[in-house]
Design a protein around this motif. Structure first.
Motif, PDB file in Angstrom:
ATOM      1  N   ILE A   1       0.828  -1.205   0.000  1.00 16.83           N
ATOM      2  CA  ILE A   1       0.000   0.000   0.000  1.00 16.83           C
ATOM      3  C   ILE A   1       0.863   1.256   0.000  1.00 16.83           C
ATOM      4  O   ILE A   1       0.553   2.243  -0.679  1.00 16.83           O
ATOM      5  N   GLN A   2       1.988   1.228   0.727  1.00 16.24           N
ATOM      6  CA  GLN A   2       2.913   2.363   0.682  1.00 16.24           C
ATOM      7  C   GLN A   2       3.453   2.556  -0.735  1.00 16.24           C
ATOM      8  O   GLN A   2       3.562   3.687  -1.222  1.00 16.24           O
ATOM      9  N   PHE A   3       3.798   1.441  -1.396  1.00 18.73           N
ATOM     10  CA  PHE A   3       4.296   1.527  -2.763  1.00 18.73           C
ATOM     11  C   PHE A   3       3.246   2.159  -3.678  1.00 18.73           C
ATOM     12  O   PHE A   3       3.559   3.054  -4.482  1.00 18.73           O
ATOM     13  N   LEU A   4       1.978   1.722  -3.580  1.00 16.65           N
ATOM     14  CA  LEU A   4       0.924   2.272  -4.435  1.00 16.65           C
ATOM     15  C   LEU A   4       0.722   3.770  -4.176  1.00 16.65           C
ATOM     16  O   LEU A   4       0.462   4.543  -5.110  1.00 16.65           O
TER      17      LEU A   4
ATOM     18  N   HIS B   1      10.304   6.046 -13.160  1.00 17.49           N
ATOM     19  CA  HIS B   1       9.855   4.797 -13.775  1.00 17.49           C
ATOM     20  C   HIS B   1      10.648   3.586 -13.312  1.00 17.49           C
ATOM     21  O   HIS B   1      10.379   2.475 -13.772  1.00 17.49           O
ATOM     22  N   SER B   2      11.601   3.775 -12.433  1.00 28.21           N
ATOM     23  CA  SER B   2      12.469   2.661 -12.057  1.00 28.21           C
ATOM     24  C   SER B   2      12.051   2.030 -10.734  1.00 28.21           C
ATOM     25  O   SER B   2      11.613   2.721  -9.804  1.00 28.21           O
ATOM     26  N   VAL B   3      12.204   0.722 -10.654  1.00 31.62           N
ATOM     27  CA  VAL B   3      11.913  -0.001  -9.425  1.00 31.62           C
ATOM     28  C   VAL B   3      12.835   0.469  -8.305  1.00 31.62           C
ATOM     29  O   VAL B   3      12.432   0.585  -7.145  1.00 31.62           O
TER      30      VAL B   3
ATOM     31  N   ILE C   1       3.460  -2.992 -12.837  1.00 33.14           N
ATOM     32  CA  ILE C   1       2.481  -2.055 -12.282  1.00 33.14           C
ATOM     33  C   ILE C   1       2.832  -0.623 -12.681  1.00 33.14           C
ATOM     34  O   ILE C   1       1.960   0.178 -13.020  1.00 33.14           O
ATOM     35  N   ILE C   2       4.124  -0.288 -12.654  1.00 29.15           N
ATOM     36  CA  ILE C   2       4.559   1.045 -13.096  1.00 29.15           C
ATOM     37  C   ILE C   2       4.176   1.268 -14.554  1.00 29.15           C
ATOM     38  O   ILE C   2       3.620   2.312 -14.920  1.00 29.15           O
TER      39      ILE C   2
ATOM     40  N   VAL D   1       0.631   3.544 -18.882  1.00 29.49           N
ATOM     41  CA  VAL D   1      -0.254   3.292 -20.025  1.00 29.49           C
ATOM     42  C   VAL D   1      -1.655   3.824 -19.731  1.00 29.49           C
ATOM     43  O   VAL D   1      -2.277   4.476 -20.584  1.00 29.49           O
ATOM     44  N   MET D   2      -2.167   3.568 -18.536  1.00 29.57           N
ATOM     45  CA  MET D   2      -3.498   4.030 -18.163  1.00 29.57           C
ATOM     46  C   MET D   2      -3.584   5.551 -18.198  1.00 29.57           C
ATOM     47  O   MET D   2      -4.537   6.128 -18.736  1.00 29.57           O
ATOM     48  N   GLU D   3      -2.559   6.222 -17.661  1.00 31.69           N
ATOM     49  CA  GLU D   3      -2.551   7.681 -17.664  1.00 31.69           C
ATOM     50  C   GLU D   3      -2.418   8.218 -19.081  1.00 31.69           C
ATOM     51  O   GLU D   3      -3.070   9.203 -19.449  1.00 31.69           O
TER      52      GLU D   3
END
Length: 294
Positions: A193-196, A207-209, A238-239, A244-246
């Motif tokens: 959840i923190q990551f999201l 864009h990097s992990v 997920i990134i 893509v969604m945006e």
């Protein structure tokens, strides 16, 4: 999706669906063919997030006007009348049965959250951009899990996990209604959840992990392992799906050029953005934009 009317969805018997008790849709062009304004009883708990446009409903005889980023929980057994939509209406739709919630909540706290959300007329909330994006990400995750036949062998577990993430987020959003209620997260759930949350803020520039792992003070490998266990997807995917969604959302706006969009999404050049978009969508951004007007 224009043939898939809201009234039809709201009256579906969820026990007859491929995923018994759960229905998830991302609706576009969902204009009502006729608006009878007749009230009916909602068969299951429904959660709507308006992506764009507006929707007017009468919920328990209270008029609700829903606009972009508005979230509303429509409780089972309540009365609803759909009064109107506009041509720009796009929304995220989720409906689930009580049985599905009971069988898939992995903690009593989440089951309590479900009962809280489904048994009270708590109205709508207007989300900020960050919260709206987080909820959108979870909606999309649930939608893909439900519709991706390639992962059917793990779909049941992923449905449970994504549904729990969804309830976590809803309970946090509506937490203001019960001040003495607290959710306990496992380490993995908390990290995900923190990551999201961090992704919702920084996806258009980072864009990097490694960046997200650094902010969370863990290694990239550990973050990827935890997020994949929790969501069924690696961090990088997920990134990419968020970008893509945006991009798809922004391409719907003719006022923004593709060059400007590539810059705002953190790509080094329009060509690198076009290559990225075509890899994930199958067509170039310009072709995708053209397809929207057909």
């Amino acid at each position: 999706m224009s043939e898939l009317m809201l009234t039809t969805l709201l009256n579906i018997d969820l026990d007859e669906l491929p995923v018994k008790g759960l229905d998830v849709h991302i609706l576009k062009d969902c204009i009502l063919k006729k608006q009878s304004h007749e009230a009916f009883f909602i068969r299951n708990t429904v959660v709507l997030l308006i992506k764009s446009g507006s929707l007017r409903v009468s919920f328990q005889d209270v008029l609700l006007e829903l606009f972009a980023h508005d979230l509303v929980v429509l409780s089972k057994g309540a009365t609803l009348a759909i009064l109107g939509t506009d041509p720009q209406l796009k929304l995220f739709y989720l409906s689930f049965s009580t049985t599905f919630a009971i069988e898939n909540c992995n903690k009593q706290a989440l089951l309590d959250a479900f009962y809280f959300l489904s048994s009270k007329n708590i109205g709508k909330v207007s989300l900020d951009l960050k919260s709206s994006l987080i909820v959108s990400l979870i909606y999309k995750l649930m939608y893909q899990v439900n519709s991706d036949t390639a992962i059917q062998h793990v779909a049941t577990e992923l449905q449970r996990i994504s549904f729990n993430l969804f309830l976590y987020e809803l309970r946090c959003i509506y937490g203001q209604f019960v001040s003495d209620y607290h959710l306990n997260f496992t380490r993995n759930e908390n990290l995900t959840i923190q990551f999201l949350n961090i992704l919702a803020i920084h996806f258009n520039e980072q864009h990097s992990v490694q960046f997200y792992a650094g902010v969370l003070h863990v290694t990239a490998g550990y973050l990827n392992k935890v997020v994949k266990q929790t969501t069924g997807k690696p961090v990088k995917k997920i990134i990419e799906e968020t970008l893509v969604m945006e991009a798809k959302n922004r391409l719907d706006d003719d006022q923004i050029t593709i060059n400007r969009l590539s810059e705002e999404l953190g790509f080094n050049s329009p060509s690198s953005f076009s290559t990225f978009f075509k890899k994930h969508v199958g067509i170039a951004p310009s072709a995708y934009r053209s397809s929207l007007s057909k």
